[in-house]
Scaffold this active site. Structure first.
Site, PDB file in Angstrom:
ATOM      1  N   GLY A  14      -2.138  -2.431   2.953  1.00  0.00           N
ATOM      2  CA  GLY A  14      -2.538  -2.614   4.459  1.00  0.00           C
ATOM      3  C   GLY A  14      -2.306  -3.990   5.058  1.00  0.00           C
ATOM      4  N   LYS A  49       3.893   9.554   7.286  1.00  0.00           N
ATOM      5  CA  LYS A  49       3.450   9.796   8.818  1.00  0.00           C
ATOM      6  C   LYS A  49       3.997   8.737   9.714  1.00  0.00           C
ATOM      7  CE  LYS A  49      -1.001  11.667   7.587  1.00  0.00           C
ATOM      8  NZ  LYS A  49      -1.441  10.899   6.558  1.00  0.00           N
ATOM      9  N   ARG A  57      -3.185  -8.080 -11.670  1.00  0.00           N
ATOM     10  CA  ARG A  57      -3.707  -8.930 -10.633  1.00  0.00           C
ATOM     11  C   ARG A  57      -4.462  -9.945 -11.219  1.00  0.00           C
ATOM     12  NH1 ARG A  57      -5.993  -4.200  -6.575  1.00  0.00           N
ATOM     13  NH2 ARG A  57      -4.012  -4.147  -5.339  1.00  0.00           N
ATOM     14  N   GLY A  98       1.913  -1.337  -1.409  1.00  0.00           N
ATOM     15  CA  GLY A  98       1.594   0.196  -1.397  1.00  0.00           C
ATOM     16  C   GLY A  98       2.619   0.909  -2.236  1.00  0.00           C
TER      17      GLY A  98
END
Length: 401
Positions: free
Chosen positions: A381, A201, A37, A358
């Site tokens: 996200g 999910k 990063r 992710g």
């Protein structure tokens, strides 16, 4: 949303520029264990230095929950950035972030100098987008640049609030790249457009599935969420992960795909075992069965070989591919085959390939395919919400061109 002022559109000479970076790096005993990063932020910082700006950097780190925690100080980041930039990055060690050190350092800055503020989340107001802290941050600068895509889906002081009190708010190179790739892939893709969704999910991806079905030509489903779709088809799924409340939703999505004339691809075979590996990378005995022949006492943990071939074939003719979520329990070498097959098919295509943050980003990098992708998103996200078609507050807050 997609036409924002970037660092190439603004004049920063002699001006103080507050830059919101994503320096949320992993630390172990005060040492940075992965500096990706920091390296990713360098082009924007170097551009502002070269243009004669007085560069004030800020970021959050971890979750100090509104109080100073020494182990979450950005001091190690300032030290490492100084080495990476080849010039001093002065650290303003104020527990209140905008304190006497920061004010004095900002006041004394010359063109091309760099300072770093303390962890913005030392202030409880940061995550609540409080007015007072937003104004304090803005008081340090004339220009604001947001280069932290990972927090763009949240409205905080240091990425949204501050923009209300400065004349100019632009995006940095990292943000621009996310907007160009993710934004355009969803809103203006070169077709055929194939979207691949995996992960555990269905509930996490409800809006993504619905939005992408309308935008893409082919939607491929893998990972744990595939078993809820298979159950919706009336198949026995054994002890596989199933979201029983979402079976009806999966039926709706299959009907929607048919109505819209879109291809919705589900596994035709699956890799099964007695139970979930414990620990996650443990040796495990597996076999591959047809998707409609999972024994009642077995658990599906990865797509099967025929499915991997089917999915790879679907990617071959694509011009744009967006992938979010692994095809199986990729942390286990035996159960990573499906994810590897998909990653390999993306690496071999000429299409624009976009990995949506992710676990899929981790999988692609760990499996060694990172440099073969057109773009790997830096926000989990945030990229999911982009794929849902939502406006991201951190992007929306920047000035339009």
């Amino acid at each position: 949303m997609l036409n924002k002022k970037s660092v190439d559109d603004i004049n920063v000479k002699g001006k103080k520029v507050l830059v919101r970076c994503d320096f949320n790096v992993p630390l172990k005993d005060g040492k940075i264990t992965d500096e990706n990063r920091l390296v990713a932020a360098l082009p924007t910082i170097k551009k502002l230095i070269a243009d004669g700006g007085k560069v004030i950097l800020c970021s959050h780190l971890g979750k100090p929950k509104g109080e100073p925690k020494p182990e979450l100080s950005l001091a190690p980041v300032a030290a490492r950035l100084s080495e990476l930039l080849g010039q001093e990055v002065k650290f303003a060690a104020d527990p209140e972030v905008v304190g006497p050190n920061a004010k004095a350092a900002a006041e004394a800055m010359k063109d091309g100098e760099v300072i770093l503020l303390e962890n913005t989340r030392y202030r409880a107001e940061e995550t609540k987008n409080g007015e007072a802290f937003s104004k304090e941050l803005a008081s340090l600068c004339e220009v604001f640049v947001n280069d932290a895509f990972g927090t763009a889906h949240r409205a905080h002081c240091s990425n949204v609030g501050v923009t209300q009190y400065v004349d100019t708010a632009a995006v940095g190179y990292l943000m621009q790249k996310e907007i160009d790739f993710l934004g355009n892939a969803v809103n203006n893709p070169t077709r055929p457009f194939v979207a691949i969704l995996g992960g555990a999910k269905v509930a996490d991806k409800l809006n993504v599935i619905a939005n992408l079905l309308e935008k893409c030509d082919t939607l491929i489903i893998g990972g744990g969420m595939a078993y809820t779709f298979l159950k919706a088809k009336g198949y026995e799924v054994g002890t596989s992960l199933v979201d029983d409340e979402k079976v009806g939703y999966c039926k709706e999505m299959m009907e929607k795909a048919e109505k819209l004339g879109k291809k919705l691809l589900l596994p035709v075979d699956t890799t099964i075992a007695d139970s979930f590996p414990n620990p996650i990378d443990a040796e495990i005995e597996v076999s591959v069965v047809a998707a409609d022949a999972i024994p009642a006492d077995k658990m599906g943990l990865d797509i099967g070989t025929k499915t991997a071939e089917l999915y790879a074939e679907a990617v071959k003719s694509a011009k744009t591919v967006v992938w979010n979520g692994p095809m199986g329990v990729f942390e286990n070498p035996i159960l990573a085959k499906g994810t590897i097959a998909v990653a390999k098919s993306l690496a071999e295509t000429d299409a624009t390939t976009i990995i949506g943050g992710g676990d899929s980003a981790a999988a692609v990098n760990q499996l060694g395919f990172g440099d073969k992708m057109s773009h790997i998103s830096t926000g989990g996200g945030a990229s999911l919400e982009f794929l849902e078609g939502k406006d991201l507050p951190g992007v929306a807050a920047a000035n339009d061109k």
